[in-house]
Write a protein that holds these residues in place. Structure first.
Motif, mmCIF file in Angstrom:
data_model
loop_
_atom_site.group_PDB
_atom_site.id
_atom_site.type_symbol
_atom_site.label_atom_id
_atom_site.label_comp_id
_atom_site.label_asym_id
_atom_site.label_seq_id
_atom_site.Cartn_x
_atom_site.Cartn_y
_atom_site.Cartn_z
ATOM 1 N N ILE A 60 0.766 -1.077 -0.251
ATOM 2 C CA ILE A 60 0.003 0.008 -0.077
ATOM 3 C C ILE A 60 0.896 1.283 -0.054
ATOM 4 C CG2 ILE A 60 -1.741 1.253 1.246
ATOM 5 C CD1 ILE A 60 -2.709 -1.209 0.033
ATOM 6 N N ASN A 63 0.457 5.822 2.481
ATOM 7 C CA ASN A 63 -0.427 5.854 3.397
ATOM 8 C C ASN A 63 -0.208 6.361 4.984
ATOM 9 O OD1 ASN A 63 -2.959 4.587 4.266
ATOM 10 N ND2 ASN A 63 -2.350 2.803 4.788
ATOM 11 N N PRO A 79 -7.038 3.383 -0.816
ATOM 12 C CA PRO A 79 -5.765 2.636 -0.689
ATOM 13 C C PRO A 79 -4.955 2.308 -2.033
ATOM 14 C CG PRO A 79 -7.128 1.668 0.965
ATOM 15 C CD PRO A 79 -7.894 2.609 0.011
ATOM 16 N N GLU A 110 7.502 -0.667 7.833
ATOM 17 C CA GLU A 110 6.146 -0.678 7.601
ATOM 18 C C GLU A 110 5.599 -1.888 8.654
ATOM 19 O OE1 GLU A 110 4.590 -0.730 3.768
ATOM 20 O OE2 GLU A 110 6.113 0.466 2.815
ATOM 21 N N ILE A 113 0.477 -7.177 7.607
ATOM 22 C CA ILE A 113 -0.409 -7.763 7.844
ATOM 23 C C ILE A 113 -0.118 -9.141 7.540
ATOM 24 C CG2 ILE A 113 -2.875 -8.265 7.693
ATOM 25 C CD1 ILE A 113 -2.963 -4.994 6.973
ATOM 26 N N TYR A 134 0.611 -10.046 12.933
ATOM 27 C CA TYR A 134 1.234 -8.743 12.290
ATOM 28 C C TYR A 134 2.648 -9.009 12.523
ATOM 29 C CZ TYR A 134 -3.469 -7.112 12.741
ATOM 30 O OH TYR A 134 -4.823 -6.966 12.558
ATOM 31 N N ASN A 175 -3.792 -0.522 14.612
ATOM 32 C CA ASN A 175 -3.972 0.845 14.355
ATOM 33 C C ASN A 175 -3.612 1.727 15.209
ATOM 34 O OD1 ASN A 175 -5.508 0.528 11.781
ATOM 35 N ND2 ASN A 175 -7.260 -0.286 13.076
ATOM 36 N N THR A 193 1.020 4.066 14.076
ATOM 37 C CA THR A 193 -0.032 3.500 13.063
ATOM 38 C C THR A 193 -1.393 4.274 13.013
ATOM 39 O OG1 THR A 193 -0.834 1.778 14.370
ATOM 40 C CG2 THR A 193 1.041 1.421 12.683
ATOM 41 N N LEU A 196 -1.927 6.320 10.228
ATOM 42 C CA LEU A 196 -2.137 5.774 8.580
ATOM 43 C C LEU A 196 -3.466 6.433 8.261
ATOM 44 C CD1 LEU A 196 -2.146 2.121 9.704
ATOM 45 C CD2 LEU A 196 -0.820 3.065 7.814
ATOM 46 N N VAL A 200 -6.274 -0.371 8.876
ATOM 47 C CA VAL A 200 -5.819 -1.679 8.645
ATOM 48 C C VAL A 200 -7.074 -2.345 7.950
ATOM 49 C CG1 VAL A 200 -5.477 -3.883 9.435
ATOM 50 C CG2 VAL A 200 -3.814 -2.151 10.060
ATOM 51 N N VAL A 203 -7.906 -1.070 4.355
ATOM 52 C CA VAL A 203 -6.832 -1.637 3.687
ATOM 53 C C VAL A 203 -7.282 -3.038 3.072
ATOM 54 C CG1 VAL A 203 -4.473 -2.741 3.403
ATOM 55 C CG2 VAL A 203 -4.982 -0.451 4.296
ATOM 56 N N THR A 221 1.379 -2.193 5.055
ATOM 57 C CA THR A 221 0.606 -1.131 5.077
ATOM 58 C C THR A 221 1.055 0.262 4.690
ATOM 59 O OG1 THR A 221 0.909 -0.865 7.353
ATOM 60 C CG2 THR A 221 -0.534 -2.319 6.483
#
Length: 252
Positions: A60, A63, A79, A110, A113, A134, A175, A193, A196, A200, A203, A221
């Motif tokens: 991604i 972001n 995204p 990054e 996921i 993760y 997140n 995060t 972002l 998540v 995404v 991400t």
């Protein structure tokens, strides 16, 4: 729970990390069949592998707002996804190889996921239930080729350009965790995060509207601001709160 793959006496094994010791599992944790055995060992007794053998790696882009700003690009309304070759993945302690010194090749810390079950057309409400866990990622990128090609696949798919690991953490609020990168001991990237642009859940929802994800697939991400070039001999460390630290050197 922190899961990892490792090689011991020529065999690829799966384990769980507890108090700096690895307990061997009798199967692949991604398949949901692994149980603990009586075999334990220290991290120094094994070679740590990428924590998952990914079938697909999806990135991604742009972001984090400050990263988009430093790249001189507008914030994406949705995204911005791209594919990366899974053959580019390496693990903890493996060397990043720069194919040329004529191009600027950057580090990018990054959150990654790892998918736990087949996923298609997810909703924001159920998206996280399809995640196994993760891990830390470093989205090494050839900026010259990104600009030349107008898309990202070649620039990000060279062998060794996707360090992942060292563990998959299954208990994490994706997140809102700290993410940072140090280069030769100096902090270059530091964010959370919670910054972002697309969460998540968003995404996962957008990717699975396009394609089916399988267990073991990986999604990178996006990276915070502070990206910069790698040079031969550099040590680069990505650290994510609750997961740990991924360390790689650049081949001299």
């Amino acid at each position: 729970m922190k899961y990892l793959r490792y090689k011991k006496d020529g065999d690829v094994c799966f384990g769980v990390l507890e108090d700096d010791r690895v307990t061997k599992l009798d199967g692949n944790y991604i398949e949901g069949t692994a149980e603990k055995t009586s075999v334990t060992l220290g991290l120094e007794e094994a070679t740590i592998l990428p924590p998952v053998d990914a079938g697909q790696v999806i990135g991604i882009g742009l972001n984090y707002a400050l990263h988009a700003e430093e790249q001189g690009k507008p914030l994406p309304d949705e995204p911005m996804m791209f594919m990366v070759s899974p053959s580019s993945v390496i693990g903890e302690g493996e060397e990043i190889v720069l194919p040329t010194l004529d191009h600027r090749i950057d580090y990018e810390a990054e959150l990654a996921i790892v998918i736990g079950k087949e996923a298609k057309d997810l909703s924001r409400e159920n998206a996280l239930s399809y995640v196994f866990g993760y891990t830390c990622g470093n989205d090494v990128s050839d900026r010259h080729l990104q600009k030349k090609d107008g898309q990202y696949t070649r620039a990000k798919s060279y062998a060794t350009f996707k360090p992942l690991g060292p563990v998959i953490e299954t208990e994490l609020n994706p997140n809102d965790v700290g993410i940072s990168l140090t280069l030769n001991g100096e902090t270059k990237q530091e964010s959370r995060t919670s910054d972002l642009i697309h969460t998540v859940e968003d995404v996962l929802m957008e990717i699975t509207a396009v394609m089916t994800l399988k267990p073991g697939d990986v999604i990178l991400t996006g990276t915070p601001s502070g990206v910069g070039p790698l040079s031969p001999g550099d040590q680069v460390e990505v650290e994510i709160e609750g997961i740990g630290k991924l360390t790689n050197h650049v081949q001299k």
